[in-house]
Scaffold this active site. Structure first.
Site, PDB file in Angstrom:
ATOM      1  N   CYS A  66      -8.183  14.217   7.880  1.00 43.91           N
ATOM      2  CA  CYS A  66      -7.782  14.146   7.155  1.00 43.91           C
ATOM      3  C   CYS A  66      -6.959  12.793   7.769  1.00 43.91           C
ATOM      4  O   CYS A  66      -7.017  12.293   8.910  1.00 43.91           O
ATOM      5  CB  CYS A  66      -6.837  14.921   6.642  1.00 43.91           C
ATOM      6  SG  CYS A  66      -5.632  13.910   4.578  1.00 43.91           S
TER       7      CYS A  66
ATOM      8  N   ASP B 192     -14.432  10.276  -2.236  1.00 38.75           N
ATOM      9  CA  ASP B 192     -12.967  10.340  -2.010  1.00 38.75           C
ATOM     10  C   ASP B 192     -12.264   9.068  -2.227  1.00 38.75           C
ATOM     11  O   ASP B 192     -12.666   7.795  -2.028  1.00 38.75           O
ATOM     12  CB  ASP B 192     -12.797  10.190  -0.687  1.00 38.75           C
ATOM     13  CG  ASP B 192     -11.888  10.490   0.027  1.00 38.75           C
ATOM     14  OD1 ASP B 192     -11.059   9.863  -0.459  1.00 38.75           O
ATOM     15  OD2 ASP B 192     -11.410  10.850   1.291  1.00 38.75           O
TER      16      ASP B 192
ATOM     17  N   HIS C 232     -12.008  13.687  -1.512  1.00 40.26           N
ATOM     18  CA  HIS C 232     -11.329  14.660  -0.075  1.00 40.26           C
ATOM     19  C   HIS C 232     -10.825  16.024  -0.070  1.00 40.26           C
ATOM     20  O   HIS C 232     -10.291  16.379  -0.932  1.00 40.26           O
ATOM     21  CB  HIS C 232      -9.834  13.234  -0.441  1.00 40.26           C
ATOM     22  CG  HIS C 232      -9.444  13.412   0.712  1.00 40.26           C
ATOM     23  ND1 HIS C 232      -9.104  12.644   2.554  1.00 40.26           N
ATOM     24  CD2 HIS C 232      -8.081  13.885   1.859  1.00 40.26           C
ATOM     25  CE1 HIS C 232      -8.714  12.499   2.962  1.00 40.26           C
ATOM     26  NE2 HIS C 232      -8.057  13.476   3.149  1.00 40.26           N
TER      27      HIS C 232
END
Length: 219
Positions: free
Chosen positions: A114, A161, A189
């Site tokens: 991330c 995502d 994600h």
């Protein structure tokens, strides 16, 4: 266990460390926006079990010590607030200190998730002693994709995502044609975190296998 590191500007902060001190190669593991929480420590244990010395710097220590957030909406908001109070320059100094902590190892890779996925890419671009980087669903990576690095880089994205749409992935691909890039069908994600609703075991196992093969080749 935890160790204390000192950045170039004098900032003193914690880092979670695991794996044998005599390991041939080391990995700097870069957190999400949720701190060095139980998930990040689990990931550190995974890489340590593969024979690496692993250091996970607590990047939020510049704002608040011992941050360990979950994955609810209020945790996301808190993580975003903490991240906004730290400059890219400060983060890079902290990651550089973590790389330096692996000076006994013959080579050092960086892996991030991330926010950490983007930071892993920037570390490969800016920190000379990084030998390779694996970037998992790095949010904002398209905005820094034109940065240049001489070391091998690998990237992992989820097809669904919304925060990193396929159009952004294409921007990254065009800017970095030499980077290994994988898009995992049908996953969102955070697919690599078993504490999130978006977790996908098959994609995680494949991405981990690819990351290990990548580091085995380049570290």
């Amino acid at each position: 266990m935890y160790m204390t590191l000192r950045a170039e500007d004098g900032h003193v902060f914690d880092a979670y460390v695991t794996g044998e001190e005599t390991a041939r190669a080391g990995i700097v593991l870069i957190q999400e926006i949720f701190g060095v929480n139980s998930h990040i420590r689990d990931v550190a244990g995974f890489f340590a079990a593969q024979g690496y010395r692993v250091v996970a710097p607590a990047l939020f220590d510049r704002v608040q010590a011992k941050v360990e957030l979950g994955y609810a909406q209020q945790d996301i908001q808190k993580g975003l607030e903490l991240r906004s109070e730290i400059s890219q320059e400060q983060v890079m100094m902290d990651i550089a200190a973590a790389v330096q902590a692996l000076e006994k190892q013959s080579s050092v890779g960086v892996v991030g998730y991330c926010w950490g996925g983007t930071l892993a890419w920037l570390a490969a671009s800016e920190i000379a002693s990084v030998n390779a980087a694996s970037c998992w669903y790095g949010g904002g990576l398209a905005q820094v994709a034109t940065e240049q690095t001489a070391v091998p880089v690998q990237m992992h994205f989820g097809e669904l995502d919304k925060s990193i749409p396929l159009s952004d992935i294409e921007i990254i691909r065009q800017a970095q044609p030499d980077a290994e890039m994988f898009v995992y069908p049908g996953v969102d994600h955070g697919f690599g975190c078993d504490q999130r609703g978006s977790y996908n075991q098959a994609a995680t196992e494949l991405a981990r296998q690819r990351t290990l093969s990548f580091f085995a080749k380049h570290l």
